[in-house]
Structures are given as C-alpha cells and as structure tokens.
Design an enzyme around this catalytic site. Structure first.
Site, PDB file in Angstrom:
ATOM      1  N   HIS A   1       0.838  -1.204   0.000  1.00 28.21           N
ATOM      2  CA  HIS A   1       0.000   0.000   0.000  1.00 28.21           C
ATOM      3  C   HIS A   1       0.874   1.255   0.000  1.00 28.21           C
ATOM      4  CE1 HIS A   1      -3.209  -2.535   2.245  1.00 28.21           C
ATOM      5  NE2 HIS A   1      -3.709  -2.256   1.054  1.00 28.21           N
TER       6      HIS A   1
ATOM      7  N   CYS B   1      -2.965   0.257  10.096  1.00 30.50           N
ATOM      8  CA  CYS B   1      -3.938  -0.750   9.598  1.00 30.50           C
ATOM      9  C   CYS B   1      -4.977  -1.160  10.629  1.00 30.50           C
ATOM     10  CB  CYS B   1      -3.227  -2.043   9.187  1.00 30.50           C
ATOM     11  SG  CYS B   1      -2.003  -1.840   7.920  1.00 30.50           S
TER      12      CYS B   1
END
Length: 282
Positions: free
Chosen positions: A170, A271
């Site tokens: 990401h 996250c």
C-alpha cells in the site's frame, strides 16, 4: 485552507477489531514467516490499550470473525474524514466481507455512510493518505483509478491525487503523516520516488522526516486536547535506526508500539484502527 487544517489529528473515537485464530495460517501475506498467534493477540491488546487508556479515545471493539482472517486490519474497510465514512471495496476478494461490520459500527456513530458499490472499483484504506489539506491515493495491487475517483466524489472539499505504488502493498506501507504538514517517509528508492510525485502534485510544501526502514514510516499521528502532538511509532526492537529518528520530534509525545507479529502478514500500525473525530452532539 487554514480552517481545514484546524482540527487535523483531533480524534475522539477509534474502531478496532479482534484477531481471529485464522490470521496465523490464512491471512494474506507477501512472506511465509510463521506468525505466533498468542504474541499477535498480546501485541494487538497493547495497541488497543494505548488508544483507550493512554490516549483516552472511545474505543469501539468489533469481534473477530474466523471466516475473515485479515479482519483485524480495519483501516482497509473504510475511509473516514469529518462526518463522512466511505465504505471501501477492498482489492482482495477474500476481504470484501470485512466491510459489513465496519459499516454497522460507523452507522452507530451517526456518520454519513457512502458505499462503494461499483464493481469496477477497488480501494483499500491503506492506500489513502489524508494530510489534512488533501488526499493522496496509492494506485497499487489493491486500489485502482476508479476507486480513487469514487473517493474524490465522496470527499469533494479536498483535492485528490493518485500516486503509483510499484513496490510494497500500500501507499502507507512506506509513508504516513507525522504531524500537520509533515510526511514520514521510508528511504528506499520507490518510497522517495512516490514522495517526489506527491510533492509535484501538491500546491502545498510538506516537510519530510526520512526513516531508514520503509515499514517504520507507518506511524499514527494525533493531536489531542489534553496531550498535544502524539505519535505512535515502531519500537527500537523492530527498527533501531528508525526509532532514533523519531526522537528528533521534540514537540511530540512519542509512544513506541510493537508490531513484530502483525507485520508478518503485512499489517502496519495504521492498519489496525479507523480513527474518528466525532463532534459532541449539541
């Protein structure tokens, strides 16, 4: 623009989720390192404890779901800015069921829910960097152009620029915000290239804090009424050289948080929570 920045980093609530036993064997990962489930659970409990007890956030804890091995990584299921929550459409098909519980939790917090229903769109929250002024969206294995367009539509007050993520999972696998106008960035060539693109696309000049390890560049910044600038970052045990760099941030309350186990399944600090600034109901 200053008005948009005024509340940057202010949070009142955090949504987190328990770790399912299935994480150890079935969670998606780019390396095959063995996960110690008991340690991962302990690590996550310590993370939640920091949010709840040390920082005084109202924590909404969703139960783990064994059929969703990656469900602890709640960031990918929603992007929240102001009163609006965009429920994403994760890039990995096995993770799409994670959005249901998240949608319920954010509805209960009275946020305006926007759902990504276009089947051509994919978006993981881990690819979304909100700077307080604008959004940068990583175009990665998990997030595509259509996903970025729907995000731009959901948050019309802000400019949205896309950044190719050629290395790493990401965008936030190698960068995050370390404060208003401060981007924490890894020192690898792909990370530095991505930063260059962000700087070229923005009308604003960001300061940067470069850390030797890309994964250590993922940290959580908050600005809390009773605490001031707060930064949750990697521990010296994980990344000794990067941990030293954070000590330069003299104005921040620095809180090292261990992520030794969850990193084995590509999980980083951001996250594991969705942070929300809920205005008091008047």
């Amino acid at each position: 623009m200053a008005g948009l920045m005024a509340g940057y980093g202010h949070y009142t609530h955090a949504v987190v989720r328990g770790i399912p036993a299935s994480l150890a064997k079935e969670a998606l990962r780019s390396s095959q390192t063995e996960v110690d489930l008991a340690k991962a659970v302990k690590e996550h409990e310590a993370y939640v404890e920091v949010l709840r007890t040390r920082l005084g956030l109202e924590v909404v804890e969703l139960p783990a779901d064994e059929s969703l091995p990656d469900c602890v990584f709640v960031e990918d299921a929603a992007v929240v800015c102001g009163d609006t929550a965009l429920i994403t459409r994760p890039g990995a098909e096995s993770r799409r069921g994670e959005t249901e519980a998240m949608k319920g939790a954010l509805k209960d917090l009275n946020l305006n829910i926007v759902e990504m229903t276009d089947e051509n769109a994919t978006l993981d929250g881990g690819d979304v960097l909100f700077t307080g002024r604008e959004f940068f969206v990583g175009l990665s294995k998990r997030t595509n152009q259509r996903g970025a367009e729907i995000l731009a539509d959901a948050f019309k007050d802000y400019a949205v620029s896309t950044v190719p993520v050629l290395d790493g999972l990401h965008l936030k696998s190698f960068c995050s915000m370390g404060g208003p106008g401060l981007i924490v960035i890894g020192s690898s060539e792909p990370a530095q290239k991505a930063l260059k693109i962000m700087q070229q696309m923005s009308d604003h000049r960001y300061d940067k804090l470069t850390v030797p390890d890309d994964l250590a560049a993922n940290c959580i910044y908050m600005n809390l009424p009773s605490k001031g600038h707060v930064l949750l970052h990697c521990t010296a045990e994980e990344f000794p050289e990067s941990a030293k760099v954070f000590e330069k941030l003299k104005d921040h309350m620095l809180i090292p948080v261990s992520n030794l186990e969850k990193v084995k399944v590509d999980g980083a600090l951001t996250c594991c929570s969705v942070l929300i600034n809920k205005k008091a109901n008047i």
